[in-house]
Design an enzyme around this catalytic site. Structure first.
Site, PDB file in Angstrom:
ATOM      1  N   ASP A 137      -0.670   0.256 -14.004  1.00  0.00           N
ATOM      2  CA  ASP A 137      -1.134  -0.609 -12.919  1.00  0.00           C
ATOM      3  C   ASP A 137      -1.416   0.232 -11.671  1.00  0.00           C
ATOM      4  O   ASP A 137      -1.075  -0.119 -10.557  1.00  0.00           O
ATOM      5  CB  ASP A 137      -0.131  -1.731 -12.619  1.00  0.00           C
ATOM      6  CG  ASP A 137      -0.710  -2.792 -11.694  1.00  0.00           C
ATOM      7  OD1 ASP A 137      -1.949  -2.842 -11.534  1.00  0.00           O
ATOM      8  OD2 ASP A 137       0.070  -3.568 -11.120  1.00  0.00           O
ATOM      9  N   HIS A 191      -4.117   3.321  -2.545  1.00  0.00           N
ATOM     10  CA  HIS A 191      -4.667   2.839  -1.275  1.00  0.00           C
ATOM     11  C   HIS A 191      -4.573   3.948  -0.245  1.00  0.00           C
ATOM     12  O   HIS A 191      -3.719   4.829  -0.331  1.00  0.00           O
ATOM     13  CB  HIS A 191      -3.883   1.615  -0.766  1.00  0.00           C
ATOM     14  CG  HIS A 191      -4.082   0.398  -1.585  1.00  0.00           C
ATOM     15  ND1 HIS A 191      -5.205  -0.388  -1.493  1.00  0.00           N
ATOM     16  CD2 HIS A 191      -3.308  -0.176  -2.538  1.00  0.00           C
ATOM     17  CE1 HIS A 191      -5.123  -1.400  -2.344  1.00  0.00           C
ATOM     18  NE2 HIS A 191      -3.972  -1.284  -2.995  1.00  0.00           N
ATOM     19  N   ASN A 234       1.119  -6.722  -6.700  1.00  0.00           N
ATOM     20  CA  ASN A 234       0.670  -8.017  -7.201  1.00  0.00           C
ATOM     21  C   ASN A 234       0.584  -7.949  -8.717  1.00  0.00           C
ATOM     22  O   ASN A 234      -0.231  -7.195  -9.232  1.00  0.00           O
ATOM     23  CB  ASN A 234      -0.690  -8.357  -6.601  1.00  0.00           C
ATOM     24  CG  ASN A 234      -1.106  -9.773  -6.884  1.00  0.00           C
ATOM     25  OD1 ASN A 234      -0.303 -10.600  -7.281  1.00  0.00           O
ATOM     26  ND2 ASN A 234      -2.380 -10.059  -6.686  1.00  0.00           N
ATOM     27  N   HIS A 286      -0.138  -7.203 -16.520  1.00  0.00           N
ATOM     28  CA  HIS A 286       0.856  -7.194 -15.441  1.00  0.00           C
ATOM     29  C   HIS A 286       1.857  -8.348 -15.539  1.00  0.00           C
ATOM     30  O   HIS A 286       2.126  -9.042 -14.554  1.00  0.00           O
ATOM     31  CB  HIS A 286       0.188  -7.214 -14.072  1.00  0.00           C
ATOM     32  CG  HIS A 286      -0.987  -6.307 -13.942  1.00  0.00           C
ATOM     33  ND1 HIS A 286      -1.131  -5.139 -14.663  1.00  0.00           N
ATOM     34  CD2 HIS A 286      -2.103  -6.406 -13.184  1.00  0.00           C
ATOM     35  CE1 HIS A 286      -2.266  -4.564 -14.333  1.00  0.00           C
ATOM     36  NE2 HIS A 286      -2.884  -5.304 -13.447  1.00  0.00           N
ATOM     37  N   PHE A 293      -2.140  -4.992  -1.454  1.00  0.00           N
ATOM     38  CA  PHE A 293      -1.363  -5.106  -2.687  1.00  0.00           C
ATOM     39  C   PHE A 293      -1.566  -3.866  -3.546  1.00  0.00           C
ATOM     40  O   PHE A 293      -2.676  -3.355  -3.653  1.00  0.00           O
ATOM     41  CB  PHE A 293      -1.814  -6.327  -3.495  1.00  0.00           C
ATOM     42  CG  PHE A 293      -1.379  -7.639  -2.920  1.00  0.00           C
ATOM     43  CD1 PHE A 293      -0.088  -8.093  -3.121  1.00  0.00           C
ATOM     44  CD2 PHE A 293      -2.258  -8.420  -2.189  1.00  0.00           C
ATOM     45  CE1 PHE A 293       0.322  -9.312  -2.606  1.00  0.00           C
ATOM     46  CE2 PHE A 293      -1.867  -9.639  -1.669  1.00  0.00           C
ATOM     47  CZ  PHE A 293      -0.564 -10.090  -1.882  1.00  0.00           C
ATOM     48  N   GLY A 294      -0.503  -3.404  -4.199  1.00  0.00           N
ATOM     49  CA  GLY A 294      -0.629  -2.360  -5.202  1.00  0.00           C
ATOM     50  C   GLY A 294       0.119  -1.089  -4.876  1.00  0.00           C
ATOM     51  O   GLY A 294       0.334  -0.752  -3.711  1.00  0.00           O
TER      52      GLY A 294
END
Length: 196
Positions: free
Chosen positions: A76, A80, A49, A4, A94-95
């Site tokens: 990545d 969620h 992130n 990342h 995050f994400g």
């Protein structure tokens, strides 16, 4: 392997390390190649992130892809539940999801404008990741290799619609974005496991 990568400083450190003979690889994600902090909205779907950086970081990643500093483009993928992302940036998890948009975003933003060739896209999204992970039977199409293959149609144009994702996660900053290129088939060990 550095995951990342999101800053121009990281790209430069990795570039210098490679020049000095350090055995190092890295990846970045489509969101760091196609977005920058000027595109941020006060919306949890933009929280990732590492976070989005400025235009100079985005440009450094593109240069790193071109000169071989950045070895791979990875999704990545971080799904969620809706309640974790449908809130403010401060409260959101995050994400973002990336699995279902990586190929079309990479094609639209890097291949279509002539930054990468289709073969360089395949190298960065398939061949190099397999090589980095030591999966010698994957990442190449050749006699005797395991037939893990994605069939990509570069002529299809569509608008990214999070509601059509197969992933339970719908958290994407790319909802509503027009893209070109779509995955038509996925084969695992020679068997079709996905067909559009």
């Amino acid at each position: 392997h550095v995951c990342h990568v999101s800053t121009k400083e990281s790209v430069e450190i990795i570039r210098r390390a490679k020049a000095e003979g350090v055995d190092i690889t890295c990846e970045t994600a489509p969101h760091y190649l196609t977005l920058d902090d000027s595109r941020l909205e006060e919306d949890g779907r933009f929280k990732m992130n590492p976070p989005l950086r400025d235009k100079s970081d985005r440009q450094a990643h593109i240069e790193g892809i071109l000169d071989g500093t950045v070895d791979a483009i990875a999704t990545d993928h971080a799904p969620h539940a809706a309640e974790e992302k449908n809130c403010s940036m401060i409260k959101a998890a995050f994400g973002i999801v990336g699995l279902e948009t990586m190929a079309s975003l990479t094609y639209t933003e890097l291949v279509e404008p002539g930054i990468l060739t289709p073969m360089q896209m395949a190298e960065k999204t398939s061949y190099n990741p397999a090589k980095i992970l030591g999966l010698d039977d994957k990442g190449a199409i050749a006699e005797g290799k395991i037939a893990d293959v994605v069939v990509f149609d570069p002529t299809v144009e569509y608008v990214i619609d999070k509601n059509t994702f197969y992933s339970k996660g719908k958290n994407t900053p790319f909802h509503g974005r027009k893209v070109k290129g779509d995955i038509r088939y996925t084969l695992v060990e020679g068997n079709v496991v996905y067909e559009r």
